[in-house]
Design a protein around this motif. Structure first.
Motif, PDB file in Angstrom:
ATOM      1  N   PHE A   1       0.833  -1.210   0.000  1.00 48.68           N
ATOM      2  CA  PHE A   1       0.000   0.000   0.000  1.00 48.68           C
ATOM      3  C   PHE A   1       0.866   1.258   0.000  1.00 48.68           C
ATOM      4  CE2 PHE A   1      -1.730   3.462   2.583  1.00 48.68           C
ATOM      5  CZ  PHE A   1      -2.765   3.861   1.757  1.00 48.68           C
ATOM      6  N   LEU A   2       1.906   1.253   0.838  1.00 49.10           N
ATOM      7  CA  LEU A   2       2.762   2.437   0.916  1.00 49.10           C
ATOM      8  C   LEU A   2       3.362   2.772  -0.449  1.00 49.10           C
ATOM      9  CD1 LEU A   2       4.906   2.605   4.143  1.00 49.10           C
ATOM     10  CD2 LEU A   2       2.653   3.515   3.663  1.00 49.10           C
ATOM     11  N   VAL A   3       3.800   1.734  -1.162  1.00 50.17           N
ATOM     12  CA  VAL A   3       4.392   1.968  -2.477  1.00 50.17           C
ATOM     13  C   VAL A   3       3.295   2.371  -3.474  1.00 50.17           C
ATOM     14  CG1 VAL A   3       5.807   1.002  -4.318  1.00 50.17           C
ATOM     15  CG2 VAL A   3       6.148   0.247  -1.979  1.00 50.17           C
TER      16      VAL A   3
ATOM     17  N   GLY B   1       2.338  -1.833  11.955  1.00 50.23           N
ATOM     18  CA  GLY B   1       1.833  -0.696  12.723  1.00 50.23           C
ATOM     19  C   GLY B   1       2.200   0.626  12.062  1.00 50.23           C
ATOM     20  N   VAL B   2       3.445   0.750  11.628  1.00 47.89           N
ATOM     21  CA  VAL B   2       3.900   1.985  10.978  1.00 47.89           C
ATOM     22  C   VAL B   2       3.088   2.247   9.709  1.00 47.89           C
ATOM     23  CG1 VAL B   2       5.830   3.000   9.699  1.00 47.89           C
ATOM     24  CG2 VAL B   2       6.227   1.955  11.918  1.00 47.89           C
ATOM     25  N   CYS B   3       2.883   1.183   8.928  1.00 49.55           N
ATOM     26  CA  CYS B   3       2.118   1.345   7.682  1.00 49.55           C
ATOM     27  C   CYS B   3       0.696   1.810   7.989  1.00 49.55           C
ATOM     28  CB  CYS B   3       2.070   0.043   6.899  1.00 49.55           C
ATOM     29  SG  CYS B   3       3.652  -0.445   6.214  1.00 49.55           S
ATOM     30  N   ILE B   4       0.097   1.233   9.033  1.00 47.08           N
ATOM     31  CA  ILE B   4      -1.279   1.612   9.384  1.00 47.08           C
ATOM     32  C   ILE B   4      -1.328   3.077   9.804  1.00 47.08           C
ATOM     33  CG2 ILE B   4      -3.149   1.228  11.052  1.00 47.08           C
ATOM     34  CD1 ILE B   4      -2.395  -1.760  10.962  1.00 47.08           C
ATOM     35  N   VAL B   5      -0.357   3.497  10.618  1.00 46.32           N
ATOM     36  CA  VAL B   5      -0.320   4.896  11.059  1.00 46.32           C
ATOM     37  C   VAL B   5      -0.188   5.834   9.852  1.00 46.32           C
ATOM     38  CG1 VAL B   5       1.052   6.610  12.321  1.00 46.32           C
ATOM     39  CG2 VAL B   5       0.544   4.401  13.375  1.00 46.32           C
TER      40      VAL B   5
END
Lengths: 298, 237
Positions: A21-23, A149-153
């Motif tokens: 998702f981030l990418v 967790g980081v990705c969700i934040v």
């Protein structure tokens, strides 16, 4: 499969999906808002991973490396937008693909010159190196949990930023009517430059945080680019929400495809053909909903 | 210096290979309401887009408050005090009514803040009831009110309205004309394009008629009405 394996694989799938998702979110934002197909997006992921590796050796701290790396990526994004991308907004997709393909070749060559063509690995930062005991004989690495967790934040911050900030309003306005946005005194060029740089940083950041759980190798950019495009197409071009749902779907299907055993008429569907599974999903979605799950009809 | 806010002199513009504006000259004084008339395809919208920096001018000059603005970017022009209500209204469909307004709100040139969010809502009570609606959920009249309100929130010195009442029911159009009256009384210069010759003539201080990319008439509305033959050939009325 027993319940514990299913749980572990589901967590791996979700974690992979969140990283995708981030990418993919950067890719879909740049396409949805600026109308630019940026196939160099995977290069930023690769650059991020190599930065993490070299900064780790240089400053010795994963965390300082992360901060420095994201800053470098942000600056790189700003410069690239100013040098190349801003000339592509009013061009057709073929020219966009050609220019950004040129960028892929440049970055690949630069990577070869600066870092070489070897495969490297980045150690998991000490702070997050342990595992959490799920059941008596199953443990899950803390680093993977932290990564999810980081990705969700970041995903939540992105949703809030787009829906509730002035910059988010400008972005949505520009998406709806570029001329009118300018006519209200908004410097849309500056907004675009920022969005592009943000997309580059997100891709590089993903590369950096995924480096400790996968190896750092020359072809990692194109690999992630292809999967990200699958995510963007399934979710619908330009849709952040779509990118999130599609990334999770792709992450889960890809992960489970590799562990499920399924034979039909003596042919091993899984795991032998699992490499095809996400592309089969994309083909199916394209047949039923050509604009993607959350894409607007054109 | 005269009290002119806008001086357009011998302006030419091309759309691809076609020559659209053939040396247009036009002045707009402070506080003046100017009607821009002409049949379709005579260059009215192109002239407006040149003023807004959306279409490049090939030659000639555009001055605003005496300063050359011909090569300035659109967002800079907007910050200098030109606001635009385009044909088709230009509402951001994916923003709420409130967001459409808040996005535009800014002090005008030299920091004037005559039009605030609250004042716009007081002037357009219909919008007040629709604040959380999406831009695409509004009726045509409401969209036009929003577009005008949004333009006013930039606290402009010049408001340009292209096809001010196009596609609106007569009663709604009347509302829009009375809003334009409010804008006029507040001292903002306006340049208006509309098909309703009567209403437009009534509200304007000056009428400007364009034919084939040039200005053929520039005088008071009463003088224009005295020329029935020209009216027929220029405007078809």
């Amino acid at each position: 499969m027993d319940a514990a394996t299913v749980l572990i694989q589901a967590m791996n799938g979700i974690q992979y999906g969140l990283l995708l998702f981030l990418v993919a979110s950067g890719l879909t934002l740049i396409f949805g808002i600026m109308g630019v197909i940026n196939i160099a997006h995977g290069s930023f992921y690769m650059i991020g991973a190599y930065l993490a590796w070299s900064l780790m050796g240089w400053v010795g701290s994963f965390w300082i490396g992360l901060i420095v790396g994201v800053t470098v990526a942000l600056l790189l994004g700003l410069v690239l937008e100013w040098l190349f991308i801003r000339f592509l907004y009013d061009r057709d997709h073929l020219q966009q693909v050609l220019v950004t393909y040129g960028l892929i070749l440049i970055f690949s060559e630069l990577r070869s010159m600066i870092w070489g063509d070897d495969v490297h690995s980045v150690p998991i930062p000490e702070l997050l190196s342990g595992s959490i005991q799920l059941t008596e004989n199953l443990a899950y690495p803390i680093y993977r949990l932290w990564l999810s967790g980081v990705c969700i934040v970041i995903a939540i911050l992105m949703f809030l930023g787009i829906q509730h900030t002035r910059l988010g309003m400008m972005i949505r306005a520009g998406e709806s009517d570029r001329e009118m946005t300018k006519s209200l005194g908004i410097n849309i060029g500056l907004v675009y430059r920022f969005i592009f740089a943000l997309g580059v940083s997100l891709a590089a950041f993903s590369g950096m945080i995924s480096a400790p759980i996968s190896s750092v190798f020359p072809g990692m950019g194109s690999q992630v680019l292809i999967v990200s495009f699958v995510v963007v197409v399934i979710g619908g071009l330009g849709s952040i929400k779509g990118a999130m749902i599609a990334a999770l779907l792709v992450g889960l299907i890809d992960t489970f495809g590799k562990v499920i055993h399924l034979d039909i008429f003596g042919v091993n569907i899984f795991p032998e053909m699992s490499g095809m599974s996400i592309f089969a999903l994309m083909a199916l979605i394209l047949m039923l909903r050509p604009q993607g799950l959350f894409g607007r009809e054109h | 210096m005269t009290d002119a806010l806008v001086n357009v002199t011998d302006l030419h513009s091309h759309y691809g290979l076609s020559h659209v504006l053939h040396g247009v000259s036009l002045d707009i004084k402070r506080g003046e309401t100017v009607a821009l008339m002409g049949r379709n395809g005579m260059g009215k919208t192109t002239l407006i887009k040149c003023l807004m920096g959306l279409v490049p001018a090939t030659s000639g000059s555009i001055r605003f408050r005496g300063q050359d603005i011909k090569s300035l970017a659109t967002h800079v022009l907007a910050r200098r005090g030109i606001a635009y209500v385009p044909e088709g209204r230009g509402i951001f469909k994916n923003l709420s009514v409130k967001e459409n307004l808040l996005l535009a709100a800014r002090p005008g040139f030299e920091g004037r803040m005559e039009w605030t969010y609250d004042r716009v809502l007081d002037s357009f009570p219909r919008l007040k009831e629709r604040l959380i609606y999406g831009g695409q959920q509004l009726s045509g009249g409401e969209q036009q009110m929003l577009s005008i309100g949004r333009a006013l929130l930039t606290n402009p010195d010049l408001l340009i309205l292209d096809e001010a009442t196009e596609g609106l029911a007569p009663l709604i159009a009347q509302d829009i004309w009375s809003i334009i009256g409010i804008v006029k009384r507040s001292g903002i210069s306006t340049l208006i394009v509309d098909k309703n010759f009567k209403a437009l003539s009534k509200i304007s201080n000056r009428s400007v008629v364009m034919v084939k990319g040039g200005v053929v008439f520039d005088d008071s509305p009463s003088k224009l009405i005295e020329q029935p033959k020209e009216l027929k050939s220029w405007l078809g009325i």
